[in-house]
Structures are given as structure tokens and as C-alpha cells.
Scaffold this motif. Structure first.
Motif, mmCIF file in Angstrom:
data_model
loop_
_atom_site.group_PDB
_atom_site.id
_atom_site.type_symbol
_atom_site.label_atom_id
_atom_site.label_comp_id
_atom_site.label_asym_id
_atom_site.label_seq_id
_atom_site.Cartn_x
_atom_site.Cartn_y
_atom_site.Cartn_z
ATOM 1 N N ILE A 182 15.757 9.748 -2.651
ATOM 2 C CA ILE A 182 16.008 8.361 -2.288
ATOM 3 C C ILE A 182 16.575 8.285 -0.871
ATOM 4 N N THR A 227 18.738 6.641 1.612
ATOM 5 C CA THR A 227 19.883 5.732 1.455
ATOM 6 C C THR A 227 20.433 5.250 2.788
ATOM 7 N N ILE A 235 21.244 3.992 -6.135
ATOM 8 C CA ILE A 235 20.505 4.601 -7.252
ATOM 9 C C ILE A 235 20.818 3.927 -8.585
ATOM 10 N N HIS A 277 18.081 3.595 -11.048
ATOM 11 C CA HIS A 277 17.528 4.844 -11.568
ATOM 12 C C HIS A 277 18.395 5.461 -12.665
#
Length: 257
Positions: free
Chosen positions: A98, A100, A113, A116
């Protein structure tokens, strides 16, 4: 359960290497320290990883996209453009990468996240620290205490976040990077409930400075005391020490066969 790894910082204290690669990709024994961390978690049955990228994150993406090439002997037929993997290193990993943001703070990276995690507890650590902390015991401790966050604490040099503990393992206060006093310090290797996201405001939130103190004030931050091996690769000297342990065949964090 997922393991989340913070891998987006600049690693300025190792600038002689991190000018070209992100800190988690610095090698110990010809493998990135990130690989060592993941192998360690995997030895406890944790195979689902979320890696939080920032500085030079594309290098970490490339590493996993071409993992077999990085880890295997290969035969390449130039004419047919065919690649044969000769020794397939079997890893049961699912890796989510990811982006970020380049300058997002640690709390902000974690907030990215949320979707997720799916309302389940998760493991969290930094992409530059190795330990032999027993992850199974850490998780059981966290559940027993009904904490929002449990962090692993230890007593090396006083360079990191100091934790003032009660006898019950409840954290009384959390101070980021005080002068060294031999106290218990934050060693990473966290267990977090999804409630942790409620304490993160945005990209500028620091997990250590903003989030953990808030959870501490709620009486929901607990410390798992670890008295064995832990090492953060913060300087070139730290890297050399970790390399020497690996080359000696006695690396304490090597809990896999």
C-alpha cells in the motif's frame, strides 16, 4: 491474522545506503531485513502481510513482483523469452503493498489500511527491527488483557519511546525518545484491535506521539515484557552487528527451519 509492517520512512541515519533503497530493503545475509521480519512472523503461522510503503516504495514492489527471480536460480532462454525457475523457494505469503504517501506520519500510514483489516485484530511492527519475541504468547497476552494495543517492551539503550509500567502491565504513561535511563522501551511488535483507527486523526498523526498516549489515557495500552533478543537496525553499527549474528549461524530471530 494479518501482519502490518511500517516500511515508508527515509532511514536517514543509514543514508549511505538509503539514498538508493528504502531502509527495509537493506540486506542482512544477502536478504532484505524486511524478508527476515516476514520469515519470522511466518514461523508463527502468520502469512498474510500488509506493507506500508512510502520512500522509494516502488523498489519493494519490484522485489515482490519478481520474488522468484530474486530468490532462485534460473535458466533464461533468450530466443523464446522463457524463464525456468530451478529451485522454487516456497513461501505461503500473501503480500499487499500500500502506497501511504512520501511524508505521511506513522499513524496516518496505519489509517490507510483500515479497509484491509475487516474489523479484526492485527499485528504491527516496524520494518527495521528484529527480535525473537514469542508471537503466540504476545497474542494470548493481548487477548487476556483486553487491550486496544499491546506493545512489546524491553530494556536496551534508552534511545526509543520510554514506557512507565504498573505491576499489572498497564502502561501508565508513554514518552517518545526521552534521555536514556534504563527504563522499558517501545520495541514494536504490536497487537492492535481495529479500535486503534478511532484514535488516528489523519496523515499528520504520529502513532507513537499522538495515538499511543491517547490509548494509554483510556487505560487500554498494555505492555508485553520481552527480556531476550531485540535489535533495531538504526545505524551502520547495528547493521554490522546483525550481519555478524547471521553469518555466525546463531541469529536469534531465525525461528524458521
Amino acid at each position: 491474522m494479518k501482519a502490518v509492517i511500517l516500511a515508508g520512512g527515509y532511514g536517514t541515519r543509514l543514508s549511505e545506503e538509503t539514498y538508493a533503497i528504502p531502509k527495509p530493503m537493506i540486506e542482512i545475509g544477502n536478504r532484505p531485513i524486511l524478508w527476515h521480519i516476514m520469515k519470522f512472523y511466518s514461523s508463527f503461522g502468520i502469512h498474510d502481510f500488509i506493507i506500508l510503503l512510502g520512500y522509494k516504495g516502488y523498489i519493494i514492489k519490484e522485489y515482490f513482483a519478481n520474488y522468484l527471480l530474486h530468490q532462485s536460480d534460473v535458466t533464461i532462454d533468450i530466443r523464446s523469452n522463457n524463464i525456468e525457475i530451478l529451485n522454487n523457494p516456497t513461501e505461503f505469503w500473501k503480500v499487499t503493498l500500500i502506497d501511504t504517501g512520501l511524508n505521511t506520519n506513522t499513524g496516518g500510514r496505519i489509517l490507510r489500511i483500515k479497509e484491509h483489516i475487516c474489523k479484526e485484530e492485527f499485528l504491527l511492527t516496524y520494518g527495521d527491527g528484529l527480535s525473537n519475541v514469542n508471537i503466540d504468547q504476545l497474542i494470548n497476552f493481548h487477548k487476556k488483557k483486553r487491550a486496544i494495543v499491546t506493545l512489546t517492551v524491553l530494556q536496551p539503550e534508552g534511545r526509543f519511546g520510554s514506557v512507565n509500567l504498573e505491576k499489572t502491565d498497564l502502561v501508565k504513561n508513554f514518552v517518545e525518545k526521552p534521555p536514556g535511563d534504563g527504563g522499558w522501551i517501545n520495541g514494536g511488535f504490536f497487537v492492535c484491535e481495529p479500535d486503534v483507527f478511532d484514535y488516528i486523526i489523519g496523515d499528520d498523526s504520529s502513532y507513537e506521539v499522538d495515538v499511543l498516549p491517547k490509548i494509554c489515557m483510556m487505560g487500554k495500552l498494555y505492555a508485553y515484557r520481552h527480556s531476550d533478543f531485540w535489535k533495531c537496525m538504526d545505524t551502520q553499527r547495528d547493521k554490522i552487528q546483525l550481519e555478524n549474528l547471521w553469518q555466525s549461524g546463531n541469529a536469534p530471530w531465525k525461528t524458521w527451519k
